[in-house]
Design a protein around this motif. Structure first.
Motif, PDB file in Angstrom:
ATOM      1  N   ARG A   9       0.844  -1.199   0.000  1.00  0.00           N
ATOM      2  CA  ARG A   9       0.000   0.000   0.000  1.00  0.00           C
ATOM      3  C   ARG A   9       0.874   1.242   0.000  1.00  0.00           C
ATOM      4  O   ARG A   9       2.047   1.203   0.381  1.00  0.00           O
ATOM      5  CB  ARG A   9      -0.890   0.039   1.243  1.00  0.00           C
ATOM      6  CG  ARG A   9      -0.092   0.105   2.545  1.00  0.00           C
ATOM      7  CD  ARG A   9      -0.958   0.098   3.778  1.00  0.00           C
ATOM      8  NE  ARG A   9      -0.162   0.095   5.001  1.00  0.00           N
ATOM      9  CZ  ARG A   9       0.300   1.177   5.606  1.00  0.00           C
ATOM     10  NH1 ARG A   9       0.031   2.374   5.081  1.00  0.00           N
ATOM     11  NH2 ARG A   9       1.019   1.090   6.700  1.00  0.00           N
ATOM     12  N   LEU A  10       0.295   2.336  -0.439  1.00  0.00           N
ATOM     13  CA  LEU A  10       0.875   3.652  -0.218  1.00  0.00           C
ATOM     14  C   LEU A  10       0.265   4.201   1.059  1.00  0.00           C
ATOM     15  O   LEU A  10      -0.869   3.864   1.412  1.00  0.00           O
ATOM     16  CB  LEU A  10       0.586   4.567  -1.403  1.00  0.00           C
ATOM     17  CG  LEU A  10       1.350   4.268  -2.687  1.00  0.00           C
ATOM     18  CD1 LEU A  10       0.887   5.183  -3.820  1.00  0.00           C
ATOM     19  CD2 LEU A  10       2.847   4.403  -2.483  1.00  0.00           C
ATOM     20  N   PRO A  11       0.974   5.055   1.794  1.00  0.00           N
ATOM     21  CA  PRO A  11       0.461   5.542   3.085  1.00  0.00           C
ATOM     22  C   PRO A  11      -0.781   6.401   2.934  1.00  0.00           C
ATOM     23  O   PRO A  11      -0.927   7.149   1.951  1.00  0.00           O
ATOM     24  CB  PRO A  11       1.634   6.349   3.647  1.00  0.00           C
ATOM     25  CG  PRO A  11       2.434   6.748   2.456  1.00  0.00           C
ATOM     26  CD  PRO A  11       2.312   5.612   1.483  1.00  0.00           C
ATOM     27  N   GLU A  12      -1.685   6.311   3.890  1.00  0.00           N
ATOM     28  CA  GLU A  12      -2.910   7.108   3.874  1.00  0.00           C
ATOM     29  C   GLU A  12      -2.613   8.599   3.900  1.00  0.00           C
ATOM     30  O   GLU A  12      -3.350   9.395   3.332  1.00  0.00           O
ATOM     31  CB  GLU A  12      -3.794   6.729   5.076  1.00  0.00           C
ATOM     32  CG  GLU A  12      -4.457   5.374   4.962  1.00  0.00           C
ATOM     33  CD  GLU A  12      -5.515   5.337   3.872  1.00  0.00           C
ATOM     34  OE1 GLU A  12      -6.022   6.414   3.500  1.00  0.00           O
ATOM     35  OE2 GLU A  12      -5.819   4.234   3.380  1.00  0.00           O
ATOM     36  N   GLY A  13      -1.537   8.970   4.551  1.00  0.00           N
ATOM     37  CA  GLY A  13      -1.197  10.394   4.677  1.00  0.00           C
ATOM     38  C   GLY A  13      -0.327  10.913   3.560  1.00  0.00           C
ATOM     39  O   GLY A  13       0.384  11.905   3.738  1.00  0.00           O
ATOM     40  N   ILE A  14      -0.403  10.285   2.393  1.00  0.00           N
ATOM     41  CA  ILE A  14       0.453  10.698   1.283  1.00  0.00           C
ATOM     42  C   ILE A  14       0.157  12.124   0.829  1.00  0.00           C
ATOM     43  O   ILE A  14       1.007  12.791   0.232  1.00  0.00           O
ATOM     44  CB  ILE A  14       0.301   9.709   0.099  1.00  0.00           C
ATOM     45  CG1 ILE A  14       1.468   9.879  -0.881  1.00  0.00           C
ATOM     46  CG2 ILE A  14      -1.048   9.888  -0.601  1.00  0.00           C
ATOM     47  CD1 ILE A  14       1.514   8.833  -1.955  1.00  0.00           C
ATOM     48  N   ASP A  15      -1.022  12.634   1.155  1.00  0.00           N
ATOM     49  CA  ASP A  15      -1.370  14.003   0.772  1.00  0.00           C
ATOM     50  C   ASP A  15      -0.535  15.050   1.501  1.00  0.00           C
ATOM     51  O   ASP A  15      -0.527  16.224   1.123  1.00  0.00           O
ATOM     52  CB  ASP A  15      -2.857  14.269   1.016  1.00  0.00           C
ATOM     53  CG  ASP A  15      -3.253  14.010   2.459  1.00  0.00           C
ATOM     54  OD1 ASP A  15      -2.933  12.916   2.974  1.00  0.00           O
ATOM     55  OD2 ASP A  15      -3.882  14.881   3.068  1.00  0.00           O
ATOM     56  N   LYS A  16       0.189  14.631   2.568  1.00  0.00           N
ATOM     57  CA  LYS A  16       1.087  15.551   3.277  1.00  0.00           C
ATOM     58  C   LYS A  16       2.315  15.884   2.441  1.00  0.00           C
ATOM     59  O   LYS A  16       3.004  16.863   2.717  1.00  0.00           O
ATOM     60  CB  LYS A  16       1.518  14.944   4.606  1.00  0.00           C
ATOM     61  CG  LYS A  16       0.378  14.697   5.583  1.00  0.00           C
ATOM     62  CD  LYS A  16       0.881  14.035   6.859  1.00  0.00           C
ATOM     63  CE  LYS A  16      -0.262  13.752   7.825  1.00  0.00           C
ATOM     64  NZ  LYS A  16       0.198  13.067   9.051  1.00  0.00           N
ATOM     65  N   MET A  17       2.590  15.068   1.437  1.00  0.00           N
ATOM     66  CA  MET A  17       3.752  15.286   0.570  1.00  0.00           C
ATOM     67  C   MET A  17       3.332  16.206  -0.575  1.00  0.00           C
ATOM     68  O   MET A  17       3.195  15.791  -1.732  1.00  0.00           O
ATOM     69  CB  MET A  17       4.280  13.938   0.074  1.00  0.00           C
ATOM     70  CG  MET A  17       4.604  12.981   1.222  1.00  0.00           C
ATOM     71  SD  MET A  17       4.751  11.243   0.734  1.00  0.00           S
ATOM     72  CE  MET A  17       6.327  11.292  -0.114  1.00  0.00           C
ATOM     73  N   LYS A  18       3.114  17.455  -0.257  1.00  0.00           N
ATOM     74  CA  LYS A  18       2.481  18.408  -1.166  1.00  0.00           C
ATOM     75  C   LYS A  18       3.237  18.617  -2.471  1.00  0.00           C
ATOM     76  O   LYS A  18       2.648  18.978  -3.492  1.00  0.00           O
ATOM     77  CB  LYS A  18       2.323  19.763  -0.465  1.00  0.00           C
ATOM     78  CG  LYS A  18       1.503  19.718   0.823  1.00  0.00           C
ATOM     79  CD  LYS A  18       0.048  19.406   0.542  1.00  0.00           C
ATOM     80  CE  LYS A  18      -0.794  19.518   1.807  1.00  0.00           C
ATOM     81  NZ  LYS A  18      -2.210  19.163   1.574  1.00  0.00           N
ATOM     82  N   PHE A  19       4.562  18.401  -2.445  1.00  0.00           N
ATOM     83  CA  PHE A  19       5.371  18.693  -3.633  1.00  0.00           C
ATOM     84  C   PHE A  19       5.607  17.471  -4.507  1.00  0.00           C
ATOM     85  O   PHE A  19       6.309  17.570  -5.515  1.00  0.00           O
ATOM     86  CB  PHE A  19       6.725  19.277  -3.205  1.00  0.00           C
ATOM     87  CG  PHE A  19       6.615  20.555  -2.432  1.00  0.00           C
ATOM     88  CD1 PHE A  19       6.286  21.742  -3.070  1.00  0.00           C
ATOM     89  CD2 PHE A  19       6.813  20.572  -1.063  1.00  0.00           C
ATOM     90  CE1 PHE A  19       6.180  22.934  -2.361  1.00  0.00           C
ATOM     91  CE2 PHE A  19       6.713  21.749  -0.342  1.00  0.00           C
ATOM     92  CZ  PHE A  19       6.391  22.931  -0.983  1.00  0.00           C
ATOM     93  N   LEU A  20       5.039  16.339  -4.153  1.00  0.00           N
ATOM     94  CA  LEU A  20       5.286  15.105  -4.893  1.00  0.00           C
ATOM     95  C   LEU A  20       4.806  15.232  -6.337  1.00  0.00           C
ATOM     96  O   LEU A  20       3.663  15.579  -6.602  1.00  0.00           O
ATOM     97  CB  LEU A  20       4.579  13.945  -4.190  1.00  0.00           C
ATOM     98  CG  LEU A  20       5.065  12.524  -4.524  1.00  0.00           C
ATOM     99  CD1 LEU A  20       6.555  12.387  -4.251  1.00  0.00           C
ATOM    100  CD2 LEU A  20       4.290  11.510  -3.716  1.00  0.00           C
TER     101      LEU A  20
END
Length: 387
Positions: free
Chosen positions: A183-194
């Motif tokens: 899985r990818l982490p649920e909080g991936i949205d914290k990586m705003k610059f991805l």
């Protein structure tokens, strides 16, 4: 510099290198022009004989580097870049404050000699490449690499590190190949610059969280050779995407009570107008040509590479078995779907795999004078057993 960090056995593709350059901010100017600028720089390196085109790939889309040039690149960048193929005894004594790019390749029993705590001392890293049998414990974390822009991990067991990925707030480039994540982490949205996410070579299903829809700066999603169950509904809002590889077409989402309503269908691709590379898988799941029509491929004026694949039909190359497994109704549906996936005139490369219709798509059979494929340079047809 980045090319010299990879081992001799690594296939170095132009798109990957250019994406890494963009992630480190090497290009300025319009965001839409950066890929083309990177391609020009890559070709310039070839013309100067600093890298050599890999002739297995068309259009100089991959390269190799001669050992002499690689050694020279290591020497020139020795103060800020380090490529290690065997962990030296003095690895812990290196000046961690200077190193900006670190590549470690470990094979076999050598993995037991790697101390993760020593790597964590390199807190100034911008690029980290890990290749090989590297083991992590539940207490290990990536949180110390707060300045990291590029993370590339191949063949390592990093399941324990998945949740700590979210702490890499400045990460632009994430590439995970043949690891053990599910899985990818649920909080991936914290990586705003991805901007770039690549998951490759996973036999088990990988879960994609709905929070990925908040990554507005995403330029590339690559799920090639990966079993992704579906892409969250609302995917069409990621209008900055330039490349989508391994996009799994999902079943018809009709029915309010169906769990499949959580997954997007082909129609959401219609709003993503900047696409340059598109790979669609499991097209046998599309239940009606309506969804393919809504994808609006013909209007994507930047699209140069298109790959269309049906993956359920990988039967032995025997016409009798194939005809017994596929009904005429299913063949009619897939023919209608492919008819509506007409590419734009700018298309340079087309690949069709596993198609089980009885005829080619209509846009491939028009007279030459009106064919939409006037810019086509390469064509790949594989496993068209009924055509």
């Amino acid at each position: 510099m980045h090319i010299s960090l990879f081992s001799r056995k690594t296939e170095i593709h132009r798109a990957m290198v250019v994406n890494m350059w963009i992630s480190e901010g090497f290009f300025h100017g319009s965001s839409n022009e950066q890929e083309e600028l990177g391609k020009e720089y890559f070709n310039e390196l070839i013309s100067r004989n600093l890298i050599e085109p890999d002739h297995k790939y068309a259009e100089k889309s991959a390269c190799t580097m001669h050992d002499v040039v690689r050694s020279f690149a290591h020497y020139i960048s020795r103060d800020e870049a380090l490529a290690i193929h065997e962990v030296p005894t003095n690895f812990g004594d290196l000046d961690s404050a200077k190193i900006r790019r670190l590549s470690i390749e470990i094979r076999g029993s050598g993995s037991n000699k790697l101390d993760w705590s020593v790597i964590q001392k390199h807190k100034s890293l911008r690029t980290l490449i890990l290749d090989g049998c590297i083991m992590f414990t539940p207490h290990d974390s990536l949180s110390c690499f707060s300045r990291l822009r590029t993370l590339y991990i191949v063949g390592a067991r990093i399941g324990e590190l998945v949740d700590s990925l979210c702490q890499l707030k400045h990460l632009r480039f994430l590439r995970l190949v043949s690891t053990d994540i599910s899985r990818l982490p649920e909080g991936i949205d914290k990586m705003k610059f991805l901007q770039y996410i690549t998951l490759r070579n996973y036999e088990k299903s990988v879960q994609i969280p709905s929070s990925i829809l908040k990554l507005w700066q995403l330029r590339c999603l690559d799920f090639m050779d990966t079993e992704v169950s579906g892409v969250p509904r609302g995917f069409g809002g990621l209008t900055n995407l330039k490349e989508i590889l391994g996009f799994p077409a999902h079943m018809d989402t009709t029915g309010a009570s169906s769990k499949k309503n959580d997954w997007c269908s082909l129609e959401e691709l219609g709003t993503i107008s900047q696409l340059r590379w598109l790979e669609l898988n499991k097209l046998e799941n599309v239940s009606a040509s309506f969804f393919a029509t809504k994808a609006r491929l013909a209007s994507k004026e930047h699209l140069t590479t298109l790959k269309l694949a049906c993956t359920r039909t990988h039967l032995p190359d025997t016409r009798v078995l194939f005809d017994d497994a596929i009904s005429r109704d299913n063949q009619q549906i897939i023919e209608d779907v492919f008819d509506e996936l007409c590419p734009p005139p700018c298309l340079a490369s087309l690949s069709i795999k596993g198609y089980f219709g009885c005829r080619l798509p209509r846009w491939m059979m028009f007279p030459t004078s009106v064919a939409p494929l006037k810019g086509l340079k390469s064509l790949f047809l594989q496993n068209l057993a009924c055509c």
